[in-house]
Write an enzyme that holds these catalytic residues in place. Structure first.
Site, PDB file in Angstrom:
ATOM      1  N   SER A  57       0.830  -1.209   0.000  1.00 44.90           N
ATOM      2  CA  SER A  57       0.000   0.000   0.000  1.00 44.90           C
ATOM      3  C   SER A  57       0.866   1.262   0.000  1.00 44.90           C
ATOM      4  O   SER A  57       1.987   1.270   0.493  1.00 44.90           O
ATOM      5  CB  SER A  57      -0.908   0.028   1.234  1.00 44.90           C
ATOM      6  OG  SER A  57      -1.686  -1.136   1.308  1.00 44.90           O
TER       7      SER A  57
HETATM    8  N1  SAH Z   1      -1.320  -3.462   3.389  1.00 45.23           N
HETATM    9  C1  SAH Z   1      -0.755  -4.430   2.472  1.00 45.23           C
HETATM   10  C2  SAH Z   1      -1.624  -4.408   1.251  1.00 45.23           C
HETATM   11  C3  SAH Z   1      -1.445  -5.504   0.331  1.00 45.23           C
HETATM   12  S1  SAH Z   1      -2.543  -5.444  -1.069  1.00 45.23           S
HETATM   13  C4  SAH Z   1       0.673  -4.020   2.170  1.00 45.23           C
HETATM   14  O1  SAH Z   1       0.974  -2.844   2.378  1.00 45.23           O
HETATM   15  O2  SAH Z   1       1.477  -4.817   1.728  1.00 45.23           O
HETATM   16  C5  SAH Z   1      -3.944  -6.294  -0.455  1.00 45.23           C
HETATM   17  C6  SAH Z   1      -3.725  -7.701   0.000  1.00 45.23           C
HETATM   18  O3  SAH Z   1      -5.006  -8.248   0.272  1.00 45.23           O
HETATM   19  C7  SAH Z   1      -3.074  -8.627  -1.027  1.00 45.23           C
HETATM   20  O4  SAH Z   1      -1.972  -9.239  -0.451  1.00 45.23           O
HETATM   21  C8  SAH Z   1      -4.165  -9.621  -1.356  1.00 45.23           C
HETATM   22  O5  SAH Z   1      -3.682 -10.923  -1.631  1.00 45.23           O
HETATM   23  C9  SAH Z   1      -4.995  -9.596  -0.093  1.00 45.23           C
HETATM   24  N2  SAH Z   1      -6.370 -10.056  -0.232  1.00 45.23           N
HETATM   25  C10 SAH Z   1      -7.229  -9.867  -1.265  1.00 45.23           C
HETATM   26  N3  SAH Z   1      -8.407 -10.460  -1.014  1.00 45.23           N
HETATM   27  C11 SAH Z   1      -8.286 -11.052   0.193  1.00 45.23           C
HETATM   28  C12 SAH Z   1      -9.159 -11.828   1.008  1.00 45.23           C
HETATM   29  N4  SAH Z   1     -10.391 -12.117   0.630  1.00 45.23           N
HETATM   30  N5  SAH Z   1      -8.695 -12.278   2.193  1.00 45.23           N
HETATM   31  C13 SAH Z   1      -7.437 -12.001   2.609  1.00 45.23           C
HETATM   32  N6  SAH Z   1      -6.569 -11.266   1.896  1.00 45.23           N
HETATM   33  C14 SAH Z   1      -6.986 -10.798   0.697  1.00 45.23           C
END
Ligand code: SAH
Length: 223
Positions: free
Chosen positions: A70
């Site tokens: 993010s």
């Molecule tokens: N805050 C994290 C954001 C990662 S992007 C960072 O800064 O790294 C969002 C994440 O949500 C991804 O890793 C994706 O795989 C996950 N995601 C998407 N749908 C999901 C779900 N239903 N349950 C759990 N994780 C999910």
């Protein structure tokens, strides 16, 4: 972990990090507790080495599996919203561990953190990194976080880093009284949304905040 690597050099140095914090201030982040935690969290360690030099730009960056770490501004903003609204931060749920960057920030501000991710390699990498950085108040689970993590709830706060088309009822139901959910919501256009559970039971207040762009909340698990 190698101390030099953690402290960073050049584009990952403390000076570069300070510039990011200055920028977050200019963009309206005012919570000193949040800014303090962000300035001392090494974002470059949550990226592949080839991308580490861009770690302190205020932008989302790829972490594989079509996912992104993010943008620092949005991490700061969502964390600030949680801190400003939640009455207690004893038990907090994060949906979408990803790189573990937001996880690291939250872990320093709450008592016990629960983090759910659907992509196994991302979860394992994040778990390893956060262990190396010395975080011991985080429990991880590989699953579809759209259903929350019922067994460990209810939560004082829930933060989701992936956007569903509509607010999942399970997440609302896993809020404690006065609990707060911060989540991007929407199919075409997404809005950062804050849901507060009222003190006395089953009533929720929903506030639609600024337009945002997150990866979608997906179902199923990738092993
Ligand atoms: N805050 C994290 C954001 C990662 S992007 C960072 O800064 O790294 C969002 C994440 O949500 C991804 O890793 C994706 O795989 C996950 N995601 C998407 N749908 C999901 C779900 N239903 N349950 C759990 N994780 C999910």
């Amino acid at each position: 972990m190698d101390r030099l690597r953690q402290e960073g050099l050049g584009m990952t140095s403390q000076r570069t990090r300070n510039r990011l914090i200055q920028r977050l201030r200019e963009e309206g982040i005012a919570n000193e507790e949040v800014l303090d935690v962000m300035v001392s969290t090494p974002r470059h360690l949550f990226l592949d080495e080839a991308l580490a030099i861009r770690a302190y730009e205020d932008t989302a960056l790829p972490i594989g599996f079509g996912q992104t770490i993010s943008q620092p501004y949005i991490v700061a903003r969502m964390t600030e919203l949680l801190l400003s609204r939640a009455k207690s931060l004893q038990r907090v749920l994060e949906v979408g561990t990803g790189s573990g960057y937001q996880t690291a920030i939250l872990a320093r501000l709450v008592k016990q953190l629960y983090s759910v991710e659907r992509v196994k390699p991302l979860l394992e990498t994040a778990r390893h990194r956060l262990g190396e950085l010395g975080h011991h108040n985080i429990a991880f689970k590989l699953s579809n976080g759209g259903f929350g993590w019922q067994e460990e709830g209810p939560y004082d706060a829930i933060l989701a880093a992936a956007a569903p088309a509509m607010i999942p009822d399970e997440l609302k139901q896993q809020l404690a009284p006065n609990g707060v959910l911060v989540i991007p919501v929407g199919a075409e256009q997404q809005y950062l949304t804050m849901v507060t559970r009222r003190q006395d039971g089953d009533q929720f207040d929903v506030e639609k905040l600024e337009a945002v762009r997150f990866v979608p909340l997906l179902s199923g698990v990738v092993r």
